[in-house]
Design an enzyme around this catalytic site. Structure first.
Site, short mmCIF file in Angstrom:
data_model
loop_
_atom_site.label_atom_id
_atom_site.label_comp_id
_atom_site.label_asym_id
_atom_site.label_seq_id
_atom_site.Cartn_x
_atom_site.Cartn_y
_atom_site.Cartn_z
CG ASN A 88 -1.82 1.52 1.63
OD1 ASN A 88 -2.21 1.74 0.88
ND2 ASN A 88 -1.28 2.55 2.17
CE1 TYR A 153 -0.55 7.99 -6.71
CE2 TYR A 153 -2.66 8.46 -8.07
CZ TYR A 153 -2.11 8.05 -6.86
OH TYR A 153 -2.80 7.14 -5.69
CE LYS A 157 -1.02 4.67 -6.49
NZ LYS A 157 -0.38 3.27 -5.44
#
Length: 245
Positions: A88, A153, A157
């Site tokens: 995470n 970012y 992902k």
């Protein structure tokens, strides 16, 4: 739901990660809280003192295979197994392309992608020898449609999604399931700092009419970590109130 299982949760000292830690503990797991600094890990452990017999802290360099392998070995030594990895830890950015530096891009990719690879590799080696396990990584709804600034970012992902699907196919023969959770806008420290009017505008754009709670994301992690998801692998589960639908 997780009694007898041992989990490592990276980025587990606050926000979504801390909610995952609590959810796993509430459901019977032993949990190793992984954070970037010893002091933040010890603070989180202090808030979970009622679980002291089923919790420990680690603070490896998540981009170092040697550091991670050593930390994960200590978890196995303490609790006897490593059954679940919740990757995470991550950082975000909203820097314009015209101002983005290569150093900032590399920093995002290191923690959001390289660390997921390093931790998955270390966990999978332990899980393979044990006959199986579960790896879950935190993706994002922006992995599906990008964002107007901070390209590193969403790119990171997208990479998490690619790792998830590829590792699911590669590790299935070892009974290791690999999935990801893609949260939408979630009530973390960053969102809490927004003016109320802006926060209300954000919520209004979500079909379910509210932003997510950390527990919403932790519940998805719990499902994917449990035997209820025994036939689920290679999935990127959206938990965003249909914001990306």
């Amino acid at each position: 739901m997780l009694k007898g299982k041992t989990a490592v949760v990276t980025g587990g000292t606050r926000g979504i990660g801390f909610a995952i830690v609590k959810k796993f503990l509430e459901n019977g797991a032993c949990v190793a809280v992984a954070g970037s600094r010893q002091e933040t890990v010890e603070k989180a452990l202090g808030e979970l003192a009622q679980y002291k017999d089923r919790i420990m802290g680690i603070w490896p360099d998540l981009c170092s295979p040697e550091s991670v392998a050593q930390a994960f070995a200590s978890v196995k030594e303490r609790f006897g197994s490593l059954d679940i990895l919740a990757s995470n830890a991550g950082i975000s950015s909203r820097t314009s392309l015209f101002d983005y530096t290569a150093e900032e891009f590399s920093r995002i990719m290191d923690l959001n992608v390289k660390a997921v690879f390093v931790c998955s590799q270390a966990a999978a080696r332990i899980m393979k020898d044990a006959g199986g396990g579960v790896i879950i990584s935190t993706s994002s709804m922006v992995s599906k449609y990008g964002q107007p600034a901070g390209c590193g970012y969403p790119a990171s992902k997208f990479a998490v999604n690619g790792l998830t699907v590829s590792l699911a196919r590669e590790l299935a023969k070892y009974n290791i399931r690999v999935n990801a959770v893609a949260p939408g806008v979630t009530k973390t420290d960053m969102l809490s700092s927004l003016p109320q009017e802006m926060a209300e505008r954000v919520a209004a754009g979500i079909p379910l009419g509210r932003v997510g709670e950390p527990d919403d994301i932790a519940n998805a992690y719990l499902y994917l970590a449990s035997d209820l998801a025994g036939y689920v692998t290679g999935a990127v589960l959206s938990v965003d109130g249909a914001a990306s639908a």
